[in-house]
Scaffold this motif. Structure first.
Motif, PDB file in Angstrom:
ATOM      1  N   ILE A   1       0.858  -1.178   0.000  1.00 42.96           N
ATOM      2  CA  ILE A   1       0.000   0.000   0.000  1.00 42.96           C
ATOM      3  C   ILE A   1       0.896   1.230   0.000  1.00 42.96           C
ATOM      4  O   ILE A   1       2.087   1.144   0.328  1.00 42.96           O
ATOM      5  CB  ILE A   1      -0.927   0.044   1.235  1.00 42.96           C
ATOM      6  N   CYS A   2       0.344   2.365  -0.366  1.00 43.38           N
ATOM      7  CA  CYS A   2       1.086   3.611  -0.185  1.00 43.38           C
ATOM      8  C   CYS A   2       0.124   4.730   0.171  1.00 43.38           C
ATOM      9  O   CYS A   2      -1.082   4.652  -0.117  1.00 43.38           O
ATOM     10  CB  CYS A   2       1.918   3.951  -1.416  1.00 43.38           C
ATOM     11  N   VAL A   3       0.663   5.757   0.798  1.00 46.08           N
ATOM     12  CA  VAL A   3      -0.093   6.954   1.156  1.00 46.08           C
ATOM     13  C   VAL A   3       0.615   8.152   0.548  1.00 46.08           C
ATOM     14  O   VAL A   3       1.837   8.292   0.682  1.00 46.08           O
ATOM     15  CB  VAL A   3      -0.209   7.113   2.686  1.00 46.08           C
ATOM     16  N   ILE A   4      -0.149   8.994  -0.142  1.00 45.75           N
ATOM     17  CA  ILE A   4       0.388  10.232  -0.700  1.00 45.75           C
ATOM     18  C   ILE A   4      -0.366  11.394  -0.066  1.00 45.75           C
ATOM     19  O   ILE A   4      -1.596  11.468  -0.151  1.00 45.75           O
ATOM     20  CB  ILE A   4       0.251  10.266  -2.227  1.00 45.75           C
ATOM     21  N   PRO A   5       0.352  12.300   0.611  1.00 45.98           N
ATOM     22  CA  PRO A   5      -0.321  13.391   1.321  1.00 45.98           C
ATOM     23  C   PRO A   5      -1.088  14.331   0.385  1.00 45.98           C
ATOM     24  O   PRO A   5      -0.765  14.466  -0.806  1.00 45.98           O
ATOM     25  CB  PRO A   5       0.829  14.130   2.008  1.00 45.98           C
ATOM     26  N   ARG A   6      -2.052  14.966   0.954  1.00 46.76           N
ATOM     27  CA  ARG A   6      -2.862  15.952   0.246  1.00 46.76           C
ATOM     28  C   ARG A   6      -1.967  17.023  -0.395  1.00 46.76           C
ATOM     29  O   ARG A   6      -1.073  17.571   0.237  1.00 46.76           O
ATOM     30  CB  ARG A   6      -3.806  16.612   1.258  1.00 46.76           C
ATOM     31  N   GLY A   7      -2.203  17.270  -1.673  1.00 47.87           N
ATOM     32  CA  GLY A   7      -1.497  18.331  -2.374  1.00 47.87           C
ATOM     33  C   GLY A   7      -0.198  17.917  -3.030  1.00 47.87           C
ATOM     34  O   GLY A   7       0.304  18.633  -3.907  1.00 47.87           O
ATOM     35  N   ILE A   8       0.375  16.775  -2.626  1.00 49.64           N
ATOM     36  CA  ILE A   8       1.619  16.307  -3.254  1.00 49.64           C
ATOM     37  C   ILE A   8       1.314  15.862  -4.685  1.00 49.64           C
ATOM     38  O   ILE A   8       0.401  15.069  -4.915  1.00 49.64           O
ATOM     39  CB  ILE A   8       2.239  15.148  -2.459  1.00 49.64           C
ATOM     40  N   ARG A   9       2.086  16.358  -5.633  1.00 45.13           N
ATOM     41  CA  ARG A   9       1.874  16.010  -7.033  1.00 45.13           C
ATOM     42  C   ARG A   9       2.661  14.747  -7.394  1.00 45.13           C
ATOM     43  O   ARG A   9       3.786  14.569  -6.935  1.00 45.13           O
ATOM     44  CB  ARG A   9       2.264  17.191  -7.919  1.00 45.13           C
ATOM     45  N   TYR A  10       2.046  13.924  -8.242  1.00 49.03           N
ATOM     46  CA  TYR A  10       2.692  12.671  -8.596  1.00 49.03           C
ATOM     47  C   TYR A  10       2.238  12.200  -9.971  1.00 49.03           C
ATOM     48  O   TYR A  10       1.244  12.690 -10.528  1.00 49.03           O
ATOM     49  CB  TYR A  10       2.436  11.606  -7.535  1.00 49.03           C
TER      50      TYR A  10
END
Length: 446
Positions: free
Chosen positions: A180-189
């Motif tokens: 699994i992964c978590v990407i914080p709010r607002g981080i572009r990817y």
């Protein structure tokens, strides 16, 4: 042998390790300034930028802030406009006291990461309450020079099958099935597909942030351990020229989701020009094969909270969480004179469940295309009775209770337990069937 997943797709990146730790990383040695977070002239001609995931005055162990040192400020972009002239999406509104089951979903053979479908939602990103649950089934990488971000909340990405190569502003993550992964709010990817189609689920958290559950009498280790979470190292899409950091700039498209609606802006420089960063607000991933399940060693059925990997407390009152993410993995069952199936239950939380394919061989029947297998998902609403199908109940009631390993048939089941009722989108309501006793074959023994 270490209890880690033997992934078919082998790792290609290096990581920092530790959940919630203060991390720092440099793509160019010396790019992160010492002591002074915001010097008048950062090293190598870089610019200082900060991304805050919490208020500045949040308690120290809740503060999520990261300093970035990049070639160009993300301030430089054109105006955001609705993506492909899309209108305001309809908010999910379908709800009933019935359980729901999705045996399959329609999929688009040309879908990429922007083709996510909203299945259910509670709360609202405008009031920072609740969650949204999305599904993805993608066969195409994102278009070149395109990046995505959620302005609504942190996203927990749960692949069911396949591999996602995720390049974020803070570095790269290879996220495979059973991770699994978590990407914080607002981080572009940006998401590409190094091993063919991928499918899975996204829990978009509008309220608060994911944390590890408190262990209480379990002690200092067990469940998901801090050391096993992996954080990307800084990666600069560019190089150092004559003492100045230079990015490989081109025209980029930034797609951002706000209030469930996609917006697009153009900019004349790469998203991935961060030469160094340090802080507590960053993407991370976790191999579910490293999860250390706990259970009863003698008798009785313990609460499924023992399978919680991540939690997002609401802090409204004790014992009420915005969402808990739990996984039901392979493990030993040893309870004497105990029913090895979930008891019939009505729960104050709403329970969304779905399978994760743990078997890695690409030619296994559960792998290899966009179709969800062995099934898509199910949902039990608040106070909706659920439990074993009669056939499974009779078999387990009259079966042996000698120790045996369970959940070894190639997939695990995860749960998203959320406090507020989930409303279905129209397409999700049409795609499901709703018999109250529906239970997919091979469901987890909890």
């Amino acid at each position: 042998m270490a209890p880690v997943t033997d992934f078919a797709v082998k790792e290609i990146y290096e990581y920092l390790e530790g959940f919630g730790s203060y991390h720092q990383s440099e793509a160019i040695p010396g790019a992160s300034p010492l002591v002074n977070n915001s010097p008048q002239k950062p090293p190598f001609g870089l610019r200082t930028e900060r991304i805050s995931g919490s208020s500045f005055t949040a308690p120290r162990d809740h503060s999520l802030q990261t300093w970035m040192y990049r070639v160009s400020s993300s301030l430089r972009h054109e105006e955001f406009v609705p993506y492909q002239n899309e209108g305001v999406p309809k908010k999910p509104s379908v709800i009933s006291p019935n359980s729901y089951l999705w045996p399959k979903f329609p999929v688009d053979a040309e879908a990429d990461w922007l083709s996510q479908k909203l299945l259910a939602q509670n709360g609202d990103p405008a009031t920072k309450t609740g969650v949204a649950i999305w599904v993805f089934s993608v066969a195409q990488p994102m278009k070149p020079n395109t990046a995505f971000s959620s302005l609504d909340g942190d996203v927990l990405i749960i692949p069911q099958s396949g591999t996602l190569d995720i390049q974020t502003e803070l570095g790269k993550l290879l996220v495979r099935q059973n991770e699994i992964c978590v990407i914080p709010r607002g981080i572009r990817y940006r998401v590409t597909l190094p091993a063919g189609p991928a499918r899975g689920y996204i829990c978009e958290l509008f309220q608060g942030h994911f944390r590890l559950p408190e262990l209480g009498p379990i002690g200092s280790t067990g469940l998901a351990n801090i050391r096993d979470f992996q954080v990307p190292k800084a990666f600069l899409d560019g190089k150092l020229e004559k003492g100045t950091a230079v990015a490989n700039d081109a025209t980029w498209s930034i797609i951002s989701r706000q209030a469930g609606r996609l917006w697009e802006a153009k900019q004349d420089h790469t998203v991935f020009d961060v030469a160094a960063w340090h802080g507590t607000n960053y993407p991370y991933k976790y191999d579910l094969g490293r999860y250390c399940p706990m259970g009863n060693l003698l008798f009785d059925e313990h609460d499924p909270s023992l399978f919680t990997v991540l939690t997002a407390p609401s802090y409204r009152e004790p014992g009420v969480n915005v969402v808990d993410f739990a996984v039901i993995p392979p493990r030993w069952m040893v309870g004497e004179d105990t029913l090895w199936l979930p008891y019939f239950h009505r729960n104050t939380m709403n329970e969304f469940y779905a399978p994760i394919v743990s078997v890695q061989h690409p030619k296994h029947p559960l792998n290899g295309d966009q179709q969800f297998k062995p099934f898509v998902a199910g949902l039990h609403g608040s106070m909706t009775t659920h439990g074993a199908a009669e056939e499974d109940f009779q078999k387990t009631t009259n079966g042996p209770t000698t120790p045996q390993k369970v959940q070894t048939d190639g997939f695990s089941v995860f749960l998203l337990e959320t406090e507020m009722p989930l409303f279905l989108s129209d397409w999700a309501a049409k795609a499901c069937f709703k018999p109250a006793d529906a239970k997919p074959r091979g469901a987890a023994k909890i």
